[in-house]
Design a protein around this motif. Structure first.
Motif, PDB file in Angstrom:
ATOM      1  N   THR A  25     -57.349  15.485  71.349  1.00  0.00           N
ATOM      2  CA  THR A  25     -57.141  14.139  69.886  1.00  0.00           C
ATOM      3  C   THR A  25     -56.806  15.774  69.176  1.00  0.00           C
ATOM      4  O   THR A  25     -56.910  14.809  68.055  1.00  0.00           O
ATOM      5  N   ALA A  69     -63.306   4.720  70.403  1.00  0.00           N
ATOM      6  CA  ALA A  69     -62.912   4.489  69.422  1.00  0.00           C
ATOM      7  C   ALA A  69     -61.488   5.339  69.209  1.00  0.00           C
ATOM      8  O   ALA A  69     -60.556   5.143  68.581  1.00  0.00           O
ATOM      9  N   GLN A  70     -61.806   7.088  68.946  1.00  0.00           N
ATOM     10  CA  GLN A  70     -60.605   7.634  68.409  1.00  0.00           C
ATOM     11  C   GLN A  70     -59.490   8.010  69.869  1.00  0.00           C
ATOM     12  O   GLN A  70     -58.508   8.002  68.992  1.00  0.00           O
ATOM     13  N   ALA A  82     -57.404   4.068  69.597  1.00  0.00           N
ATOM     14  CA  ALA A  82     -57.028   4.494  67.870  1.00  0.00           C
ATOM     15  C   ALA A  82     -55.747   5.499  68.084  1.00  0.00           C
ATOM     16  O   ALA A  82     -54.469   4.958  68.248  1.00  0.00           O
ATOM     17  N   LEU A  83     -56.050   7.045  68.549  1.00  0.00           N
ATOM     18  CA  LEU A  83     -54.632   7.743  69.315  1.00  0.00           C
ATOM     19  C   LEU A  83     -53.986   7.223  69.768  1.00  0.00           C
ATOM     20  O   LEU A  83     -52.810   7.017  69.561  1.00  0.00           O
ATOM     21  N   LEU A  92     -51.768   4.616  67.940  1.00  0.00           N
ATOM     22  CA  LEU A  92     -51.035   5.531  67.048  1.00  0.00           C
ATOM     23  C   LEU A  92     -49.920   6.318  67.506  1.00  0.00           C
ATOM     24  O   LEU A  92     -48.916   6.398  67.016  1.00  0.00           O
ATOM     25  N   TYR A 112     -50.383  -2.293  65.510  1.00  0.00           N
ATOM     26  CA  TYR A 112     -50.077  -0.986  64.505  1.00  0.00           C
ATOM     27  C   TYR A 112     -51.650  -1.144  63.850  1.00  0.00           C
ATOM     28  O   TYR A 112     -52.469  -0.123  62.990  1.00  0.00           O
ATOM     29  N   ALA A 167     -54.869  -0.749  65.629  1.00  0.00           N
ATOM     30  CA  ALA A 167     -54.737   0.721  65.976  1.00  0.00           C
ATOM     31  C   ALA A 167     -55.086   1.411  64.471  1.00  0.00           C
ATOM     32  O   ALA A 167     -56.591   2.256  64.910  1.00  0.00           O
ATOM     33  N   LEU A 168     -55.089   0.961  63.556  1.00  0.00           N
ATOM     34  CA  LEU A 168     -55.833   1.485  62.128  1.00  0.00           C
ATOM     35  C   LEU A 168     -57.129   1.039  62.037  1.00  0.00           C
ATOM     36  O   LEU A 168     -57.717   1.997  61.077  1.00  0.00           O
ATOM     37  N   PHE A 204     -58.778   0.661  64.361  1.00  0.00           N
ATOM     38  CA  PHE A 204     -59.996   1.443  65.297  1.00  0.00           C
ATOM     39  C   PHE A 204     -60.190   2.740  64.792  1.00  0.00           C
ATOM     40  O   PHE A 204     -61.363   3.351  65.338  1.00  0.00           O
ATOM     41  N   LEU A 205     -58.748   3.255  64.390  1.00  0.00           N
ATOM     42  CA  LEU A 205     -59.290   4.269  63.984  1.00  0.00           C
ATOM     43  C   LEU A 205     -59.974   4.789  62.491  1.00  0.00           C
ATOM     44  O   LEU A 205     -60.627   5.716  62.164  1.00  0.00           O
ATOM     45  N   ALA A 256     -63.305   4.638  64.386  1.00  0.00           N
ATOM     46  CA  ALA A 256     -63.807   5.946  64.892  1.00  0.00           C
ATOM     47  C   ALA A 256     -64.073   6.962  63.675  1.00  0.00           C
ATOM     48  O   ALA A 256     -65.196   7.819  64.256  1.00  0.00           O
TER      49      ALA A 256
END
Length: 218
Positions: free
Chosen positions: A94, A149-150, A153-154, A157, A176, A179-180, A182-183, A186
């Protein structure tokens, strides 16, 4: 050695060997980190092929993380090596993702998120592996949601969502944005769970000191 000692020794379960499947999967995850980072950053992160390969490596690492933990618990293969290597493997993959994506996206807010998250993650991990041997902090549900969540997101992305053209252009932009989201989730959960962890550590160590003082005074 008395007969009672022999019987007691016989009743103790044998310690599992470090040479087992969960530890092999954990080692494989650690070994995959530089390959993931290299694939992610080929051509400055603009190669759709290598970004997709990086995504496959990342997903494989997340899946094996779940598998090796389940196997270790089910077959009683929990070892000291696994206790140390497993969190290191998680934070390594990560961490590489955060740093690699910050390099690719090259904006202040992604670098800020990456630095804050990495400081929090490694601080917690190092504390668990060192000074907290006498302090047991159970994994909280919010930490599990943070990890999920990490990963979402990762993982998203890592894909070349903004580098694709044609009919994938709009879906890529939509994913995208997801994903943001989720980021952001996170990041918030990382801060909250980190606060809860250090708060619980302080309370437990404070309680231990009070018991020691009380025992000395008795």
């Amino acid at each position: 050695m008395s007969a009672d000692d022999v019987a007691a020794t016989a009743e103790q379960p044998a310690k599992p060997s470090n040479w087992n499947l969960p530890n092999a999967l954990t080692t494989l995850r650690i070994a995959s980190v530089p390959f993931y980072g290299w694939a992610l950053l080929v051509d400055g992160g603009e190669s759709t092929t290598w970004r997709t390969i990086a995504w496959v490596i990342f997903v494989a690492a997340m899946v094996t993380d779940k598998i090796d933990g389940d196997i270790a618990r089910k077959r009683n293969l929990i070892t000291n090596f696994g206790k140390i290597a497993d969190p290191i493997a998680d934070k390594a993959i990560t961490g590489m993702a955060f740093v690699g994506l910050a390099i690719i996206m090259n904006n202040w807010w992604m670098w800020s998120i990456a630095i804050i998250v990495l400081v929090r993650e490694w601080a917690v991990t190092l504390l668990r592996l060192s000074v907290l041997k006498a302090v047991v902090i159970a994994a909280a549900d919010i930490g599990k949601w943070k990890t999920m969540a990490q990963a979402m997101a990762l993982g998203f992305l890592t894909l070349p969502l903004l580098e694709v053209d044609g009919w994938l252009d709009v879906p890529g932009e939509v994913v995208y944005v997801i994903a943001l989201v989720f980021l952001a989730i996170a990041f918030v959960l990382t801060l909250v769970s980190g606060y809860q962890f250090f708060r619980d550590v302080w309370h437990q160590r404070h309680d231990i000191r009070k018991k020691v003082v009380a025992a000395d005074a008795a």
